[in-house]
Design a protein around this motif. Structure first.
Motif, short mmCIF file in Angstrom:
data_model
loop_
_atom_site.label_atom_id
_atom_site.label_comp_id
_atom_site.label_asym_id
_atom_site.label_seq_id
_atom_site.Cartn_x
_atom_site.Cartn_y
_atom_site.Cartn_z
N THR A 137 0.83 -1.20 0.00
CA THR A 137 0.00 0.00 0.00
C THR A 137 0.87 1.25 0.00
O THR A 137 1.83 1.34 0.75
N SER A 138 0.52 2.18 -0.85
CA SER A 138 1.21 3.47 -0.90
C SER A 138 0.55 4.43 0.08
O SER A 138 -0.62 4.28 0.41
N GLU A 139 1.28 5.39 0.51
CA GLU A 139 0.74 6.45 1.36
C GLU A 139 0.96 7.76 0.63
O GLU A 139 2.04 8.34 0.69
N THR A 140 -0.07 8.22 -0.08
CA THR A 140 0.08 9.43 -0.87
C THR A 140 -0.06 10.69 -0.02
O THR A 140 0.39 11.75 -0.43
N GLY A 141 -0.69 10.58 1.15
CA GLY A 141 -0.94 11.77 1.96
C GLY A 141 -2.07 12.61 1.40
O GLY A 141 -2.26 13.75 1.81
N CYS A 142 -2.81 12.05 0.49
CA CYS A 142 -3.92 12.77 -0.16
C CYS A 142 -5.21 11.98 0.02
O CYS A 142 -5.28 11.10 0.86
N ALA A 162 -3.60 -3.18 -11.23
CA ALA A 162 -3.53 -3.46 -9.79
C ALA A 162 -3.76 -2.18 -8.99
O ALA A 162 -4.44 -2.19 -7.96
N MET A 163 -3.22 -1.08 -9.46
CA MET A 163 -3.44 0.21 -8.79
C MET A 163 -4.93 0.56 -8.82
O MET A 163 -5.49 1.01 -7.81
N MET A 164 -5.55 0.38 -9.97
CA MET A 164 -6.98 0.70 -10.11
C MET A 164 -7.82 -0.19 -9.19
O MET A 164 -8.76 0.28 -8.55
N GLU A 165 -7.49 -1.46 -9.16
CA GLU A 165 -8.28 -2.41 -8.37
C GLU A 165 -8.14 -2.18 -6.87
O GLU A 165 -9.05 -2.52 -6.11
N ASN A 213 3.78 -1.59 -7.02
CA ASN A 213 4.79 -2.62 -7.17
C ASN A 213 6.01 -2.27 -6.31
O ASN A 213 6.40 -1.11 -6.22
N ASP A 214 6.60 -3.28 -5.69
CA ASP A 214 7.81 -3.06 -4.88
C ASP A 214 8.97 -2.54 -5.71
O ASP A 214 9.92 -1.96 -5.17
N ASN A 215 8.95 -2.73 -7.02
CA ASN A 215 10.01 -2.25 -7.90
C ASN A 215 9.81 -0.80 -8.31
O ASN A 215 10.63 -0.26 -9.06
#
Length: 181
Positions: free
Chosen positions: A35-40, A171-174, A47-49
């Motif tokens: 999971t990303s944390e955009t702060g938004c 994957a981001m969209m889902e 992806n980990d890469n």
């Protein structure tokens, strides 16, 4: 003497061997997501890469340094009945590439659990961008995304990377979740 000279010239040559065209083999690691944390007002898994780079105004980039590729993401609030213009601009951005694209198939995306609705555009051909998408909850939030490579657009050469990154975009969209900050 001339006959012996001609025979000796032709007898010492190697047979002509036709070599097949070389094919570049690009292997990418199996994608694992966190999971990303955009702060938004939105979060998704990346992806980990990839590296998430946060910008001002809740815009962000998902950079793939080893692939020289970036997914640019823009966030906008839905307000003052501007959803139609946001949808129009997102669709126009995708179809601006139709001059160089061979085709632009669309995939409708619906995730009622996360209240995320949108379209994924696969841009096939030597266009500047190879994918676009937008997602909205139709009430408050709207994001658009575009995939660009830092290379001359030669679709045949970058196709394996395009397929890999399109899977990441899906994957981001889902996994997109709206939040309130």
């Amino acid at each position: 003497m001339l006959l012996i000279f001609c025979i000796s010239l032709t007898a010492c040559q190697d047979d002509v061997v036709i070599k097949p065209d070389a094919e570049l083999r690009l292997d990418y690691p199996t994608a694992t997501y966190n999971t990303s944390e955009t702060g938004c007002n939105y979060n998704f898994m990346i992806n980990d890469n990839a590296v998430l780079v946060k910008n001002r105004n809740c815009a962000s980039k998902v950079a793939y340094p080893k692939m020289n590729a970036t997914i640019y993401i823009t966030y906008q609030k839905v307000e003052n009945n501007n959803l139609d213009s946001l949808l129009y601009d997102a669709q126009k951005l995708a179809y601006n590439h139709d001059i160089k694209a061979n085709s632009i198939p669309e995939q409708v995306f619906v995730n009622p659990d996360n209240k995320a609705f949108g379209i994924f555009y696969s841009i096939n051909g030597n266009a500047a961008s190879q994918s676009h998408f937008y997602l909205t909850d139709s009430i408050q939030h709207f994001i658009t995304g575009s995939l660009y490579f830092e290379a001359k657009p030669n679709f045949d050469s970058i196709y394996p990377a395009v397929v890999y990154l399109r899977d990441d975009i899906r994957a981001m969209m889902e996994t997109l979740e709206w939040s309130t900050h």
